[in-house]
Design an enzyme around this catalytic site. Structure first.
Site, short mmCIF file in Angstrom:
data_model
loop_
_atom_site.label_atom_id
_atom_site.label_comp_id
_atom_site.label_asym_id
_atom_site.label_seq_id
_atom_site.Cartn_x
_atom_site.Cartn_y
_atom_site.Cartn_z
N LYS A 219 0.83 -1.21 0.00
CA LYS A 219 0.00 0.00 0.00
C LYS A 219 0.86 1.26 0.00
CE LYS A 219 -3.87 0.06 2.31
NZ LYS A 219 -4.89 0.12 3.40
N GLU A 225 9.81 -6.07 4.13
CA GLU A 225 9.98 -7.37 3.47
C GLU A 225 9.72 -7.28 1.97
OE1 GLU A 225 8.30 -8.29 7.66
OE2 GLU A 225 8.04 -6.76 6.11
N GLY A 279 -5.64 -4.68 5.10
CA GLY A 279 -4.79 -5.64 4.40
C GLY A 279 -5.33 -7.05 4.41
N ARG A 280 -5.81 -7.52 5.55
CA ARG A 280 -6.25 -8.92 5.64
C ARG A 280 -7.63 -9.14 5.02
NH1 ARG A 280 -5.77 -6.29 10.23
NH2 ARG A 280 -7.42 -6.15 11.80
N GLU A 365 -5.25 -11.74 13.89
CA GLU A 365 -4.79 -10.35 13.83
C GLU A 365 -5.94 -9.39 14.15
OE1 GLU A 365 -3.13 -7.80 10.23
OE2 GLU A 365 -1.55 -9.09 11.05
N HIS A 396 -4.92 -38.19 9.89
CA HIS A 396 -3.71 -38.97 10.14
C HIS A 396 -2.63 -38.12 10.81
CE1 HIS A 396 -5.05 -42.54 7.83
NE2 HIS A 396 -5.75 -41.63 7.18
N LYS A 524 8.42 -4.77 14.33
CA LYS A 524 8.99 -4.11 13.15
C LYS A 524 9.92 -2.96 13.56
CE LYS A 524 5.17 -4.96 9.91
NZ LYS A 524 4.15 -4.30 9.06
#
Length: 553
Positions: A219, A225, A279-280, A365, A396, A524
């Site tokens: 954004k 990152e 964002g999410r 979050e 399993h 961060k």
């Protein structure tokens, strides 16, 4: 870090802790009364149990009958939803009211998938015309790339797309692209997220720069990152291509056109996003560019349509038949009145193997908060730990813990009636496991049943006594069953929107702000300081543990 806008903290939603409400206290006492009543016993006590625990909408069937709940608890939870003024909160969100109060923002990912063009106002302006224009720009771009009209710098069509982002700019698109692989075209879409250098180099080693398009999603175009990866990829590309080629091989999803232009991305290949999309919850926006490239605009529109239909269901359906509301209320029931700390999400399709990982961000979050909307520390549990995997693989792996462990773990089972490839024999086996597991979790297996099984294999009595305790299943494990006709873009859109609205309902009841995420910032900030130390640019004081770790690097 998100920038605060004035005025700050103008009260919109009520800010009263749920523990203050009379219904909350009544629920606590009622839970104690029915704590020893099994799900099986609830079925015996309520001959009409399926009348209020069986829901049908579009091509969804949602069965919530296999839960440790009776009609009174069900009605009390519905009353709680009314007490916290959930209906008004829903309308506030959909109408563009700035319910993300700590950031003074509206929350309008729902506007991206609206089924009509009715105006939605933010700061007095209708956002729909610009929203539609941005969508059309994205669709036109994708059509050019998919058709081969868009050419790379050597005149070859694009064959590979790499999405570079992190968090919501990666998890949602990556999950959807994998989930809708059946509907994909010839483009191979990959994802780079982790700042680890090995990650992006592993992806790049098989790519041809002449036929690869990179989509940088950030954004602000400042995410550490994403920009670290983007700059490394840019260098890799320019080692093999002229700088003039950047415009043919890089696109961006960002609001910072100054930085994207400086990077070398043509303004026509930059797709805007708005601050009223978190964002999410952003896969529905231009952040979904890689999805649109992978499956084409028509299937992307199908994804939006399915979510839009679920939005309408959530907004208009009475709470006693409202799927997101009821699933949220059940989650509250287990978290706050039974002490359950986690929920498992088990999709019985390999296409959705990363659904739980995607929902971890959305749920954890959003609702991982310990301060209420009143600014005070809460005195009750919020949030749930989300985990899971695809069935039958999960059976399993961790089903042992759910069946015979000491923890209460409510689980959502998600299945599809029809396979996409038409292999009915395999699908029948898959669905038999899908249904059998919820029944087994509810019923368990008692000593008499175990003894009968051991009798049939001829085990002597002495050995039986030793073995029986280990083969008993107590049962009474709660599950929700979501059975959908078929995995399509439309049904997937509806499913994801269902969980989004569940998050919202939980946040309203817990009296927290679900749409901010200040908790991701501290690490961060410290990472930036420590990076300078690792690179020898400064020296700071730390605790003994951190100092010793730094000395080893």
């Amino acid at each position: 870090m998100p920038k605060l806008k004035q005025p700050f903290m103008k009260k919109i939603l009520i800010d009263r802790p749920p523990s203050d409400f009379k219904t909350w206290k009544t629920l606590k006492s009622h839970q104690k009364k029915i704590a020893s009543t099994s799900i099986q016993q609830h079925f015996k006590n309520e001959t009409n149990r399926l009348d209020y625990t069986w829901l049908e909408w579009e091509n969804f069937i949602v069965d919530i009958s296999k839960n440790r709940i009776d009609r009174k608890a069900f009605d009390l939870l519905l009353n709680l939803a009314k007490e916290v003024e959930l209906k008004g909160a829903i309308e506030a969100q959909f109408s563009g009211t700035k319910i993300n109060e700590t950031e003074n923002r509206a929350v309008l990912h729902t506007a991206l998938r609206g089924l009509d063009d009715k105006p939605v106002l933010v700061d007095g302006s209708d956002i729909i015309p610009e929203l539609r224009a941005t969508q059309e720009k994205m669709y036109a771009f994708c059509d050019k790339v998919i058709s081969g009209e868009w050419k790379g710098y050597t005149g070859k069509p694009i064959t590979n797309v790499v999405n570079v982002g992190i968090g919501g700019s990666d998890l949602g698109p990556a999950m959807i692209v994998e989930a809708l692989a059946h509907y994909g075209n010839h483009l191979a879409v990959r994802f780079i997220s982790n700042v680890e250098g090995d990650h992006h180099l592993e992806v790049l080693k098989e790519l041809n720069p002449e036929t690869t398009l990179f989509v940088i999603v950030s954004k602000t175009f400042t995410t550490q990152e994403t920009l670290s990866n983007a700059n490394s990829i840019r260098s890799w590309f320019l080692n093999q291509a002229p700088i003039s080629a950047l415009a043919k091989h890089f696109a961006a999803v960002s609001t910072n056109t100054k930085k994207t232009t400086a990077f070398g991305i043509d303004i026509e290949n930059t797709f805007s996003m708005k601050d009223w999309v978190g964002g999410r919850f952003s896969l529905w926006s231009t952040v979904g560019l890689s999805i649109c490239l992978a499956v084409g605009p028509e299937h992307f529109k199908g994804l939006l349509k399915g979510a839009g239909k679920m939005d309408l269901h959530f907004r208009k359906t009475p709470f006693n038949q409202n799927i997101p509301v009821l699933l949220a209320l059940l989650s509250i029931w287990y978290n706050n009145f039974w002490g359950a700390e986690s929920e498992a999400i088990i999709p019985y399709t390999q296409y959705l193997r990363n659904l739980s990982a995607y929902l971890q961000q959305g749920i954890m979050e959003s609702n991982g908060k310990s301060v209420g909307r009143d600014g005070k520390r809460v005195n009750y549990q919020t949030g749930t730990i989300i985990w899971g995997a695809s069935g039958t693989n999960a059976q399993h792996a961790f089903f042992q813990l759910i069946h015979q462990g000491t923890k209460l773990i409510p689980a959502d089972f998600i299945g599809f009636k029809k396979s996409l490839k038409g292999n009915k024999q395999h699908q029948n086996k898959l669905l038999s496991n899908f249904i059998a597991q919820t029944e087994a979790l509810m019923n368990g297996k008692n000593q008499a049943q175990v003894k009968k099984e051991l009798d049939t294999i001829g085990l002597d009595i002495k050995e039986q006594k030793k073995l029986i305790p280990f083969k008993v299943f107590e049962g009474n494990k709660p599950t929700n069953t979501i059975l959908i006709d078929k995995l399509t873009p439309v049904s997937l859109g509806g499913l994801i929107a269902l969980y989004e609205h569940k998050i919202f309902v939980q946040g309203i009841i817990w009296n927290i702000y679900s749409y901010d995420q200040w908790g991701v910032e501290l690490g961060k900030q410290l990472a930036s300081e420590i990076l300078e130390e690792i690179e020898g640019k400064k020296l700071s004081l730390h605790d003994p543990s951190t100092s010793k770790l730094l000395s080893k690097i």
